[in-house]
Every structure is written in C-alpha cells, then in structure tokens.
Design an enzyme around this catalytic site. Structure first.
Site, short mmCIF file in Angstrom:
data_model
loop_
_atom_site.label_atom_id
_atom_site.label_comp_id
_atom_site.label_asym_id
_atom_site.label_seq_id
_atom_site.Cartn_x
_atom_site.Cartn_y
_atom_site.Cartn_z
N GLU A 77 75.33 44.99 74.24
CA GLU A 77 75.90 45.90 75.25
C GLU A 77 75.37 45.52 76.64
O GLU A 77 74.20 45.14 76.78
CB GLU A 77 75.42 47.31 74.87
CG GLU A 77 75.81 48.43 75.76
CD GLU A 77 75.23 49.77 75.24
OE1 GLU A 77 74.32 49.76 74.37
OE2 GLU A 77 75.69 50.82 75.72
N LYS B 136 83.44 52.07 76.17
CA LYS B 136 82.64 52.91 75.26
C LYS B 136 83.07 54.37 75.34
O LYS B 136 83.15 54.96 76.43
CB LYS B 136 81.16 52.77 75.63
CG LYS B 136 80.19 53.43 74.66
CD LYS B 136 78.75 53.11 75.09
CE LYS B 136 77.72 53.62 74.09
NZ LYS B 136 76.34 53.32 74.55
N CYS C 284 77.24 50.29 70.62
CA CYS C 284 75.97 50.99 70.39
C CYS C 284 76.13 52.39 69.80
O CYS C 284 76.53 52.54 68.66
CB CYS C 284 75.14 50.98 71.66
SG CYS C 284 73.37 51.16 71.28
C1 ACM Z 1 72.98 53.21 73.29
O1 ACM Z 1 74.11 53.67 73.07
N1 ACM Z 1 72.80 52.24 74.16
C2 ACM Z 1 71.80 53.74 72.59
#
Ligand code: ACM
Length: 263
Positions: free
Chosen positions: A44, A115, A147
């Site tokens: 990420e 995201k 993530c």
């Molecule tokens: C995250 O979503 N970077 C923990």
C-alpha cells in the site's frame, strides 16, 4: 491461461521521498524479472509512505493516475519485462486524495482500485472508494483490495463473486491478525491471495512484514520475514481458483442460500 509465477515485494518505502521509492520499486521489479515472475504485488502507498503528519504532507507526495511518474515508470518496466504489477499509490484526483492501487501490464495501465475501508488517520487524508473491481488479464482475473479491507469479509467475497482468481492485496499492516485470517479468506472463496506488506517504522506505527501468498486450499505457499526487505514468490495455476467445488456435492457459490442471509 496456465501456470504462472507470482510474488510479493516486501519493501520499506521512505515517507515523502517519491524519487527514492521509485528506485526501490524499479529495483524489485528487476529482481522479479530475474526470478521470472509474471505478476508482482507491492505494498500500500508504495510511492509515498504511509504515516503523514498533515494533509499538506500527504498532498505533496501524491500523484495522478496514470499520468504520474510512478505509474509511467511501471508501464515502462511492465512492457520491458512483460510482467503484471500491482502497487499502492497515493493518488491525487482533482482536489482529493485516494489510497489507491493500480494494475499495470505489458499492454500498459489497466486500471485502479480506491480503498473502500479507511484505517485510523487515513480518514483525515483520503476520500473513500466505492467499489471492488476485478480485471481480466492474459494471465488471470485479478481483483484488488487494500490492507484494512481484509477485516470486512465482504471485500474478498465481492472480488471472488466477480470472478477473481487472484486477490492482490497491497498492505501496510500494523495489527497482528491478518496472517491468521488469510488462509481462511482464501479457502472460503477458493482464490489465491497475495499480500505484499511493508516493513519499517513511521512515527508511532510499526509495520509487521510477513507478506504471504496463500492457495485456494488455504495453504501458505510463500511467506516473508517480519523485518527484511525481500521478494517472495510461488508457482500457481489460476485455473484451480475457478473450481468452486469443495466436495463432489458442494459448490461454495452455488450452495449459498441468499434468502437465508440478512445482509
Ligand atoms: C491499514 O489499512 N493500512 C492498516
């Protein structure tokens, strides 16, 4: 479509240093080429680092997709090495930022995912995405989640129901749970999962490494250390992910009874 080699580049991006991060990414793409990978996944926010102190800091290390330098570099590398690459990008679009991931292949830029489930202070910096996407490529159908999306089983489910063979999962994990959950998510959806996590410390956050690749049977087929930059990889057959039968009389998708679930 046939057997392919896939991997995760576990790296340590430098906060706010896009030039340095592009060098690290290029170095690991070259290593992935030497190891004959067809697909490599990066963590990420690999272009920017993660733990921004202020909105301006996040803004200054963002890039447009696909016009930004990082995606342009990925296009060059993917074409030169005939490889698919997924990486997290701090994306600027008009006056907003998104915690995004791109898929790039030998044919160029293919698409991006923003995201959906933002973690902790990400809520101060980023807008939310609004859909999970699967991209049909020559090597496999590739879905992307980022993530913290992991804690919502709907994320992997939605990608699997849309036909993903592989879930590419760029991550900057700080909680210690995912590596236990990943085999179950892969098994219950009969998909491959490639989690590329980062290492290092930024302010009060320590990133936990242990990138993993999991098979549709829930087997861990490659795993990285907690503390080192490294490339992990495995040989897989995406066709295995298309078989959703878990016994001769049970298909994990067809046997669902939608009317029984309150969603
Ligand atoms: C995250 O979503 N970077 C923990």
């Amino acid at each position: 479509m046939g057997a392919i080699r896939v991997g995760a580049a576990q790296i340590r991006p430098a906060l706010g240093d896009l030039e340095k991060n592009r060098k690290i990414i290029a170095e690991f793409v070259r290593l992935a080429h030497e190891r004959e990978l067809d697909l490599v996944v990066f963590p990420e926010l690999s272009n920017s680092g993660y733990n921004f102190g202020a909105k301006e800091e996040a803004w200054d290390s963002s890039e447009e997709i696909p016009q930004g330098k990082t995606v342009r570099l990925l296009e060059q590398l993917a074409s030169e090495y005939s490889m698919y690459i997924v990486t997290g990008i701090n994306e600027r679009a008009e006056n907003k930022l998104y915690n995004s991931a791109v898929l790039v292949g030998p044919e160029g830029y293919i698409g991006k995912y923003r995201k959906v489930h933002l973690f902790l202070n990400e809520k101060d910096f980023f807008g939310r995405g609004d859909r999970f996407l699967v991209f049909d490529t020559k090597i496999a159908r590739i879905g992307i989640m980022i993530c913290f999306d992991w804690i919502f089983p709907e994320a992997a489910r939605s990608l699997a129901l849309q036909g993903a063979d592989i879930i590419a999962h760029p991550a900057n994990l700080v909680l210690p749970y995912w590596q236990k959950v990943a085999p179950l998510r892969a098994l219950e959806n009969r998909v491959y999962i490639i989690t590329a996590n980062r290492i290092g410390v930024e302010g009060d956050l320590t990133f936990t490494g242990k990138s993993i690749i999991v098979s549709p049977k829930g087997e861990i087929i490659a795993e990285a250390s907690r503390t080192h930059e490294e490339l992990i990889y495995a040989d897989i057959d995406p066709r295995i992910a298309r078989d959703k039968n878990i016994t001769s009389r049970n298909n994990i998708f067809a046997d669902r009874l939608l009317a029984a679930y309150t969603l």
